[in-house]
Design a protein around this motif. Structure first.
Motif, PDB file in Angstrom:
ATOM      1  N   GLY A  18       0.883  -1.151  -0.040  1.00 44.62           N
ATOM      2  CA  GLY A  18      -0.103   0.120   0.102  1.00 44.62           C
ATOM      3  C   GLY A  18       1.082   1.160   0.034  1.00 44.62           C
ATOM      4  O   GLY A  18       2.202   1.384  -0.730  1.00 44.62           O
ATOM      5  N   ASP A  19       0.407   2.245   0.757  1.00 38.15           N
ATOM      6  CA  ASP A  19       1.285   3.524   0.868  1.00 38.15           C
ATOM      7  C   ASP A  19       1.311   4.137   1.936  1.00 38.15           C
ATOM      8  O   ASP A  19       0.255   3.982   2.836  1.00 38.15           O
ATOM      9  CB  ASP A  19       1.216   4.298  -0.417  1.00 38.15           C
ATOM     10  CG  ASP A  19      -0.389   5.111  -0.066  1.00 38.15           C
ATOM     11  OD1 ASP A  19      -0.373   6.097   0.287  1.00 38.15           O
ATOM     12  OD2 ASP A  19      -1.440   4.453  -0.603  1.00 38.15           O
ATOM     13  N   ALA A  20       2.148   4.823   2.337  1.00 38.71           N
ATOM     14  CA  ALA A  20       2.289   5.670   3.754  1.00 38.71           C
ATOM     15  C   ALA A  20       2.997   6.828   3.608  1.00 38.71           C
ATOM     16  O   ALA A  20       3.829   7.004   2.797  1.00 38.71           O
ATOM     17  CB  ALA A  20       3.113   4.660   4.670  1.00 38.71           C
ATOM     18  N   TYR A  21       2.383   7.702   4.353  1.00 40.25           N
ATOM     19  CA  TYR A  21       3.072   9.065   4.432  1.00 40.25           C
ATOM     20  C   TYR A  21       3.149   9.474   6.121  1.00 40.25           C
ATOM     21  O   TYR A  21       2.200   9.358   6.754  1.00 40.25           O
ATOM     22  CB  TYR A  21       2.256  10.168   3.908  1.00 40.25           C
ATOM     23  CG  TYR A  21       2.436  11.785   4.073  1.00 40.25           C
ATOM     24  CD1 TYR A  21       3.776  12.234   3.756  1.00 40.25           C
ATOM     25  CD2 TYR A  21       1.828  12.416   5.015  1.00 40.25           C
ATOM     26  CE1 TYR A  21       4.167  13.497   3.816  1.00 40.25           C
ATOM     27  CE2 TYR A  21       2.277  13.636   5.251  1.00 40.25           C
ATOM     28  CZ  TYR A  21       3.306  14.235   4.857  1.00 40.25           C
ATOM     29  OH  TYR A  21       3.669  15.514   5.080  1.00 40.25           O
ATOM     30  N   ILE A  22       4.523   9.796   6.441  1.00 37.37           N
ATOM     31  CA  ILE A  22       4.725  10.226   7.880  1.00 37.37           C
ATOM     32  C   ILE A  22       5.439  11.467   7.659  1.00 37.37           C
ATOM     33  O   ILE A  22       6.290  11.653   7.200  1.00 37.37           O
ATOM     34  CB  ILE A  22       5.708   9.098   8.451  1.00 37.37           C
ATOM     35  CG1 ILE A  22       5.301   7.760   8.154  1.00 37.37           C
ATOM     36  CG2 ILE A  22       6.167   9.590   9.849  1.00 37.37           C
ATOM     37  CD1 ILE A  22       6.311   6.686   8.625  1.00 37.37           C
ATOM     38  N   ARG A  23       4.805  12.220   8.502  1.00 37.37           N
ATOM     39  CA  ARG A  23       5.540  13.724   8.826  1.00 37.37           C
ATOM     40  C   ARG A  23       5.870  13.863  10.180  1.00 37.37           C
ATOM     41  O   ARG A  23       5.160  13.647  11.105  1.00 37.37           O
ATOM     42  CB  ARG A  23       4.384  14.963   8.614  1.00 37.37           C
ATOM     43  CG  ARG A  23       4.986  16.041   8.360  1.00 37.37           C
ATOM     44  CD  ARG A  23       4.211  17.431   8.488  1.00 37.37           C
ATOM     45  NE  ARG A  23       3.303  17.276   9.695  1.00 37.37           N
ATOM     46  CZ  ARG A  23       2.189  18.056   9.775  1.00 37.37           C
ATOM     47  NH1 ARG A  23       1.766  18.738   8.910  1.00 37.37           N
ATOM     48  NH2 ARG A  23       1.536  18.017  11.008  1.00 37.37           N
TER      49      ARG A  23
END
Ligand SMILES: NC(=O)c1ccc[n+]([C@@H]2O[C@H](COP(=O)([O-])OP(=O)(O)OC[C@H]3O[C@@H](n4cnc5c(N)ncnc54)[C@H](O)[C@@H]3O)[C@@H](O)[C@H]2O)c1
Length: 259
Positions: free
Chosen positions: A219-224
């Motif tokens: 899938g995909d992930a975004y971490i800030r």
């Protein structure tokens, strides 16, 4: 069975600067018993304040009965001293991860660690997500991208506009900005694929920010991650120091989560 570590765990610190001092201030279930720094006055002041035995000779430092050595010094310190630590039979926690961008050096170090049954621990440092990024080693990855944005003062930059200073591969960024992109190498090593990196300077920013974009078969992930400075030391990312502290606090736990 014999416990792996003493109780409390005996820690030797290489680097008596910002992060080293935070570790010393906050030690609970471990004890910093020895400290080494290339600047004698630094190690003397550290020793006076925190009670660790001071060393300016690495061989003498490594003769102390240490359970583990924590490197919080510099990429050069890792290159010069990491192998000695392993050869002395000590495990190593290493924060100046940029040193491992050098393939030949890293392979040699890992070979030594394997032969001597020692471990090298890489804390999460100033980012999060190193645990699950490991899926990159066993499944398809389509994208691993790190965008780091820092205030001008963090980069010693005179730029007055928001500007991209670097766009390219992790190891090339570390070569140009060694103090600023350790996390790019941590991410790359965790994932088994070199991260694409952009480093931006933002004169209006107040804090360092890392954004991780990760896509693949899962899938995909975004971490800030937005880093605040340490309360007792504005020059250091608080999260980086906390990540070493939490690793030290958990090394001896029978329950291992997400590591
Ligand atoms: N992985 C991460 O996310 C992350 C985050 C923050 C800092 N870091 C790295 O951690 C390290 C420590 O950071 P800091 O803010 O405490 O730095 P600092 O400059 O405040 O302290 C470093 C100390 O190490 C000593 N030192 C440097 N090179 C040495 C050598 N070759 N031998 C012995 N002593 C040496 C210096 O004299 C100094 O006292 C730096 O390399 C920094 O880039 C990594």
């Amino acid at each position: 069975m014999t416990p792996i570590y003493s109780s409390p765990m005996k820690v030797g610190v290489i680097g008596c600067g910002n992060v080293g001092s935070i570790l010393a201030e906050r030690q609970k279930s471990f004890k910093i018993v020895a400290a080494y720094d290339s600047i004698p006055e630094r190690v003397a002041a550290f020793s006076d304040k925190y009670g660790a035995k001071p060393f300016s000779d690495i061989d003498a430092f490594l003769q102390e009965p240490l359970d583990i050595v924590v490197e919080v010094a510099s990429i050069n310190a890792v290159k010069d001293l990491a192998e000695k630590v392993l050869l002395a039979g000590r495990d190593l926690i290493l924060l100046s991860v940029g040193a491992l961008a050098d393939d030949a050096f890293r392979k040699e170090l890992l070979t030594t660690a394997k032969q001597l049954h020692r471990r090298i621990h890489i804390p999460s440092g100033a980012i999060m997500g190193l645990d699950n990024v490991r899926v990159g080693k066993i499944s398809r990855v389509d994208k691993l991208f790190l965008k780091t944005t820092k205030p001008s003062r963090s980069l010693n930059s005179n730029e007055s506009v928001f500007k991209c200073l670097f766009a390219g591969k992790a190891r090339d960024c570390v070569a140009l900005y060694p103090k600023n992109t350790n996390v790019a190498i941590s991410l790359s090593l965790a994932c088994g694929r070199e991260a694409d990196v952009e480093l931006w300077v933002d004169p209006k920013a107040e804090q360092n920010m890392h954004e991780i974009f990760f896509e693949g078969e899962f899938g995909d992930a975004y971490i800030r991650i937005r880093n605040l400075p340490a309360p007792e030391n504005p020059a250091t990312s608080y999260l980086a120091a906390l990540s070493v502290l939490s690793l030290l606090e958990s090394l001896d736990s029978p329950l291992v989560i997400g590591a």
